[in-house]
Design a protein around this motif. Sequence first.
Motif, PDB file in Angstrom:
ATOM      1  N   ILE C 376       0.857  -1.187   0.000  1.00 50.33           N
ATOM      2  CA  ILE C 376       0.000   0.000   0.000  1.00 50.33           C
ATOM      3  C   ILE C 376       0.892   1.236   0.000  1.00 50.33           C
ATOM      4  CG2 ILE C 376      -1.942  -1.095   1.203  1.00 50.33           C
ATOM      5  CD1 ILE C 376      -0.909   0.682   3.660  1.00 50.33           C
ATOM      6  N   ASP C 377       0.346   2.331  -0.542  1.00 48.06           N
ATOM      7  CA  ASP C 377       1.124   3.565  -0.624  1.00 48.06           C
ATOM      8  C   ASP C 377       1.010   4.363   0.672  1.00 48.06           C
ATOM      9  OD1 ASP C 377       1.645   2.862  -3.176  1.00 48.06           O
ATOM     10  OD2 ASP C 377       0.186   4.253  -4.092  1.00 48.06           O
ATOM     11  N   LEU C 378       2.117   4.998   1.016  1.00 46.06           N
ATOM     12  CA  LEU C 378       2.085   5.947   2.131  1.00 46.06           C
ATOM     13  C   LEU C 378       2.154   7.344   1.541  1.00 46.06           C
ATOM     14  CD1 LEU C 378       4.536   4.312   4.717  1.00 46.06           C
ATOM     15  CD2 LEU C 378       2.063   4.035   4.508  1.00 46.06           C
ATOM     16  N   ASN C 379       1.717   8.335   2.317  1.00 45.14           N
ATOM     17  CA  ASN C 379       1.856   9.707   1.839  1.00 45.14           C
ATOM     18  C   ASN C 379       3.236  10.242   2.234  1.00 45.14           C
ATOM     19  OD1 ASN C 379       1.746  10.453   4.523  1.00 45.14           O
ATOM     20  ND2 ASN C 379      -0.377  11.169   4.445  1.00 45.14           N
ATOM     21  N   THR C 380       3.473  11.509   1.935  1.00 45.02           N
ATOM     22  CA  THR C 380       4.808  12.050   2.193  1.00 45.02           C
ATOM     23  C   THR C 380       5.136  12.086   3.683  1.00 45.02           C
ATOM     24  OG1 THR C 380       3.822  14.229   2.180  1.00 45.02           O
ATOM     25  CG2 THR C 380       4.877  13.521   0.148  1.00 45.02           C
ATOM     26  N   SER C 395      -4.419   2.377  -1.238  1.00 43.33           N
ATOM     27  CA  SER C 395      -4.166   2.253  -2.674  1.00 43.33           C
ATOM     28  C   SER C 395      -4.369   0.822  -3.160  1.00 43.33           C
ATOM     29  CB  SER C 395      -2.731   2.705  -2.968  1.00 43.33           C
ATOM     30  OG  SER C 395      -1.831   1.931  -2.208  1.00 43.33           O
ATOM     31  N   ARG C 396      -4.504  -0.115  -2.228  1.00 35.08           N
ATOM     32  CA  ARG C 396      -4.734  -1.487  -2.664  1.00 35.08           C
ATOM     33  C   ARG C 396      -6.197  -1.861  -2.443  1.00 35.08           C
ATOM     34  NH1 ARG C 396      -1.421  -6.956  -0.806  1.00 35.08           N
ATOM     35  NH2 ARG C 396      -2.568  -8.399  -2.137  1.00 35.08           N
ATOM     36  N   LYS C 397      -6.795  -2.405  -3.471  1.00 37.35           N
ATOM     37  CA  LYS C 397      -8.207  -2.742  -3.398  1.00 37.35           C
ATOM     38  C   LYS C 397      -8.419  -3.819  -2.319  1.00 37.35           C
ATOM     39  CE  LYS C 397     -12.038  -3.132  -6.572  1.00 37.35           C
ATOM     40  NZ  LYS C 397     -12.571  -4.497  -6.555  1.00 37.35           N
ATOM     41  N   GLY C 398      -9.433  -3.628  -1.522  1.00 40.72           N
ATOM     42  CA  GLY C 398      -9.723  -4.623  -0.490  1.00 40.72           C
ATOM     43  C   GLY C 398      -8.980  -4.373   0.813  1.00 40.72           C
ATOM     44  N   VAL C 399      -8.104  -3.371   0.795  1.00 45.47           N
ATOM     45  CA  VAL C 399      -7.370  -3.042   2.025  1.00 45.47           C
ATOM     46  C   VAL C 399      -7.784  -1.642   2.464  1.00 45.47           C
ATOM     47  CG1 VAL C 399      -5.108  -2.768   3.102  1.00 45.47           C
ATOM     48  CG2 VAL C 399      -5.438  -4.474   1.302  1.00 45.47           C
ATOM     49  N   TYR C 400      -8.272  -1.545   3.692  1.00 44.89           N
ATOM     50  CA  TYR C 400      -8.811  -0.295   4.183  1.00 44.89           C
ATOM     51  C   TYR C 400      -8.016   0.173   5.396  1.00 44.89           C
ATOM     52  CZ  TYR C 400     -12.266  -1.742   0.884  1.00 44.89           C
ATOM     53  OH  TYR C 400     -12.852  -2.150  -0.266  1.00 44.89           O
TER      54      TYR C 400
END
Lengths: 224, 141, 1010, 251
Positions: C376-380, C395-400
């Motif tokens: 999953i992506d992190l922000n800055t 950013s990953r589907k199914g992951v909240y």
Amino acid sequence: MIVADRKSLNEILDMVKSYSKILVVGCKGCVTVCNVGGLKEVQVLAASLKIGRKKDGQPIEVDEKILERQCDPEYVEQLKDIVDNYDAVISMACGVGPQFLSEAYPNQKFFPAVNTTFYGGAVSHGIWEERCAGCGTCIIHYFDGLCPIARCSKSLLNGPCGGSDKGKCEISKEVDCIWDKIVRKKIAQGRLADLLHITPAKDWRTARDGGPRKAKREELIQNG
Amino acid sequence: MSDSFEPQIIAFCCKYCAYAAADLAGSMRLSYPSNVKITQIPCTGRVDIVHLLRAFENGADGVYVAGCMEGDCHFVSGNLKARKRVEYVKKTLAELGIEPERVEMYNLSSAMGPRFAEIANEMTARIKKLGPSPLNTKKAA
Amino acid sequence: MANASENKTIGSVMVVGAGVAGIQASLDMANAGYYVHLLDSSPSIGGLMAQLDKTFPTNDCAMCVISPFLVEVGRHLNINIISNSELETLEGEAGAFRATLRNNPRYIDAEKCTACGQCRDVCPVTAVNEFDCKLDLRKATYIKYPQAVPLAYKIDRSICIGCGMCEKVCLAQAIFYDDKPRQTTVEVGAVVLAMGNDVFNPSAFDTYNYANHPNVVTSLEFERILSASGPYKGHLMRPYDRQIPEKIAWMQCVGSRDINRADNSYCSSVCCMYSIKQTLIAKEHAETPLDTAVFYMDMRTYGKEFDKYYMRAQDGGVRFIRARVHTIEPAADGDLKIRYVRESGELKEETFNMVVLAVGLTPSKDAEALAKRIGIDLNTHRYAKTNDLSPVSTSRKGVYVCGTFQGPKDIPQSVMEASAAAAQATQNLSQARWTLTRTKELPPEKDFSGQEPRIGVFVCNCGINIGGVADVPAVREYARSLPNVIHVEDNLFTCSQDTQENIKKVIVEKGINRVVVASCSPRTHEPLFQETIRETGLNKYLFEMANIRDQNTWVHMHNPERATAKAKDLVRMAVAKAAYVEPLQQVILEVKPAVLVVGGGVAGMEAALGVARQGYQAYLVERSNQLGGVAHHLRVTWQGEAVAPYLKQLIADVQSHERVQVFLETEVKHITGTIGNFITTIASENGNGKTSILEHGAAILATGGKEYKPTEYLYGKHPNVLTHFDLDQAITEESDTLKNAKMAVFIQCVGSRTPEHPYCSRVCCTHSLKSALTLKKMNPEMKIFILYRDIRSYGFREDLYKEAREKGVQFVRYDPENPPNLISDEQNNLSLTVKDHILQRPLEIKPDIVILAAAILANENKKFFEIFKVPTNSDGFLVEAHAKLRPVDFGSEGLFLAGLAHYPKSLDESIAQARAAVSRTMNIVSKKGILVGGVVATVNSDRCAACLTCVRTCPYHIPRIGEEGYAVIEPAECHGCGICVSECPGKAISLQHFTDEQINAKTDALFSAA
Amino acid sequence: MSQFEPKILAFLCNWCSYAGADLAGVSRIQYPPNIRVVRTMCSGRVDPLFIIQAMQDGFDGVFVGGCHLGDCHYQEGNYHTLRRMDMLGQLLDESGVGRDHVHLRWASAAEAQPFADYVTEVTETIRKLGPFDKEKHRLALASLARSLSGSRLRWLVGIERQVTEKLNVYQEKTDPAQFKKILQEAVQAEYQKAMIQELLAAGPVTVREMSEKTGLPIYTVSVRLNELERVGMADIAGFDGRTPKFVSPAV
């Protein structure tokens, strides 16, 4: 409804000081609703009496009973099998209760546990106010539904008196001046002129002044 | 009165705060007098004047009600009701010539294990000072 | 992997992180039909909240409010707590993931451990107690805190020397040293990340002397100092010499809004409020007068009831000093010297007895590695990246994601997002709902009516915890002598598996119909024993416990004789009550699988659509003739996502969804019924007056808010004085006024933080910053002023503030006592004067446009709220059931709220709350039935005098006088407190399981001893 | 001026040192007359508490003699002695009494001369230290006795060989350096806590008073005090203005 206050424990203890087995009888009517003589208060009084007597080394036996009403002979009769088991009976009903009981059971001793104070209602939970004096001739329609007999300290019919101060009665700042309310309500309704009419002196014969009262409904009376 | 007087004290503790604080006092191994016996109730709002009087009638030397902090009652206002009922019982006791200090209302949170122990100490010390309930001394006499 | 390709949806979910957000998400999903694997790297659940003393703004005890949730999670049949474990990899895709976990060894069997603490007492090795933030030590065998769930010890292998002492003293035989790290896999349909974050370590701030001065503490340490269960048992003392401080200073923004000594440019969102809370609580705790000073840059009290709290602190004498302190120097006797510059430029020096560093939140140190592992992506800022319009999706589907793993935020926001994440995670799993959940098969209950009580008493030794102090055999034999007791025995551990089996056997063999266990606390063990007896066909209420450990042997361990005597008293009391306990029947009420949503703004639409997407019918009722609400006036979200296309799509989705029925120009007229079964009458307001009846299991109120129409600052009198809505429209329309403007001035707090509206509207600072940057972009030459009181760009919104300053936007602070003065001359030229606090003199500017950051007000819905009997606060906003842990629920069961009707909030927050409300309703409508009854009040109609006492005293307004003329208390709604029971003058009400008879039985028994 | 004659208590094991002493006598080997001997079956029987008690009773020093390592009549008794004496040495240093008052030597039944040499050497060492002022060290001795009565140090010393040289419960060896560090920490903590407990027993007493009486830094007292509070060994008795006073809780 009829509003009452419980007497002080010491007053009640004094009434029954020479007895060792008593019955406390509550009433499910007005006194339950004004939280002074229902089953809960019966239990509280019974427990308090037992504590007080035990403390003085003179334990007392107290039984508890509640009647639907103490102002109807049929309910009063429900005590007949047990009433003689006691040295005395305390009634937690309004002043009517112990009298009905006394009349029904002439051999027993009855004591009132409450002071019957007025006809009124709960303005909010735990606070009751007087609204009616039971004068026998209702005239509140002249005063926009506000009763000057019950709620004016002087029962003035053409008030207010000179003691009205910022809407309060001269006898206490706790007491509203009902005439102030009557006048304001009349103004609000644009009917102040009504008060130009002088209310004549009240006929008090229908009130306590005429002796004990009786109410009859001929169509209900069963002539046997 | 002898020094060996060990009062019998009953505490009505609400499930969410006071009872939990009593458990925490246990977890923290805080010691307090064993005179206090707890009855668990869902909320101090369940404590009835009748329950408190019943305890005195039975010979309790002291009785207290312990609920959540004011404003924090799990059931909004139960502890405020309980406080008023305790006040009522205080008045009743006074009227009957019994020390009103024998009944008390306390508020504490579930995290206050030490406070629970302190209250138990406080109440036990208070009742020891007052001596046995007059109901018990008369019985003995 | 194979599963994924077959497109099989898995009816279980995984929640990573068991802080308050993870707990909420787990409960929501488990109660809505999914099997939940709740993972936490720590040995027990609870997260950061369990460490707090009190929580703002209600000053609730944190442990009091969270521990019932901990217990619920711990006992939940459909939540599998996997403590002490980490998520290694996540393969597969939405609907069918395969998660690989690393289960770290605990070395103590959590099932067998009774948390007696013997192992801790003998352990010869100590380490810093993380829970008390190094103010205290713990052993290598430890439990995080006394109320921990699972309530079990663990061995810290990193310091354990392997001496074997703990095994020798553990009578429960729970220690097993050959525990090894294991790898396990679980298959889940979705994942919710709630790992939280870390608290900033201020050791790097060398000029603050945190690392080498004991009286410089972090706010978390101070929280432990204040806590009654903390190292100083709630006495306010400073660590150095345990003196009670007279003067304490708080330093705000330590590790927040700082890229010099910290790496966190954002605002941590919570520190202003917790510092105010700490000043107030410290003052309460202090046994002598306490001087408190808070050194801050902006006071960010932007949440519901926060500003009032701030004002309370100011009224209470807390000093708020706008200054950034550079150095904290040690002074004599453990005191600390602070030098700071007042806004006027005056240099001041003060000495304090201790200093609290309001440390910020910082990304968890494992965040980056974990994000990489699961993709999953992190922000800055190294927090999980999300969008405003899909606030809990990674950013990953199914992951909240929810809680502070997504960004710094307070508890209610975390809890809201947790429910929102639960709704989103399960949205595409509905076909698998209830497929993996467990239910317990139980034998039918036996009927003992008319039978004398036959009581079995089981006395626990709890290893040596009870038996080592009290004489258990004596207690057991004493129990034998009590009335109605037909069986007694004592056990080494009554809670152990084999004893449970034995109890079941004995119950059946001897025909026991009431069970008393004398052991530990019913708070932790009653449900276990109740389950056991229920398995034999005994109703679970035919049970009573005597707490002879926590409330006896543990607190009287130096006095065995009296502990034995007290144990006998407690057993006698329990047996006495047991003789009176009655089986209570809980009945199942059918649930109407539909949800009513009131309000057709974004929150309402999101809620309705969410319900529909979960597979249930939604009725959306809107008073006006169009959907969309105030969002029609918004241009972009604070992160710059365009609102109009989103809104258009949302309206289209709502209108086209087969399970959403929209009623425009319609109002709710009447509602009856209870949770699970409401019947609502709605009436069309478009003239035809058509009424309809809706049946639904739950309702969501999203009645929205509006922008304040200013009466100040020439609004409505001068065309170039705009509100935010006006400005957004002008920008969208690319108006010439804007293009030609050379100078723009924003005035903040117009209608907010005033005597009429004494709250902060939360969104206006961000909105102004965002708009100022847009204007700068349109015309870099434009001169822009923002006149403010405090800039409240909480969280990552601080980035906008930073950018605005970098781009040359000028910030001028004003006092409410000296507000800016705006006039217009005959030529319609605007002129504004304001006192500049830095220059200490009036500033006069001639703006071309003035933008008023107007307050957000709640829509007026008094009559409507009365129909639902839902409360509002003095500002007109709806009041939730609990400010911290139930931010979308009402006190009345089955009713929920979302959006601006609750409090001003940004679009992302509204969306999250709406989705949270969806999740909360799923806890009701997804069930086939709702269990009703148990410990509730019941009315004996014969005794009822219809006096209204119960009606007036119930804190939840549940009792009513029914048509038959006596009180009616719906068991489905009763909370079981017993307040009405004890007030009823006719003794007509009783509380099941806590009747007068039962309570008095205990009292009588206590005093009946010979 | 007459020379200071220290009084030294000697614990000698039955099988080696005591026999060595006997042999010295039989062999008429001369050594200073300052020791008074207590015979124990094994040097492993010598509880460090005996040594502290000897010093409380007025001995100026203690000499412990056992078999050579590997030659213990009871196989491993003297290994335990060695560790115990080392731990005691650490404690004595920590307390300011100093480990030079206590000496451990191995002497076999045949080593009469070495035995005499040891006695001479130990006597001279202790003589140099001067008379032991047990009154001056009253708090230290009481605290030493208290820390040695607790289970923590005894257990640690007892298990050291098992876990560092054989196998610990995880079927591996604990790093001796790690163990050493833990023992050192434990020695310091237990001694400091013991001192504070001694003061608390005579309390109420403030943190600053405890610091003055123990010589420990104020913050160290605070930290140790807190450890004691955590296990119910210390409690607040009341406040003197802003200053809390502490006591041992009444049992």
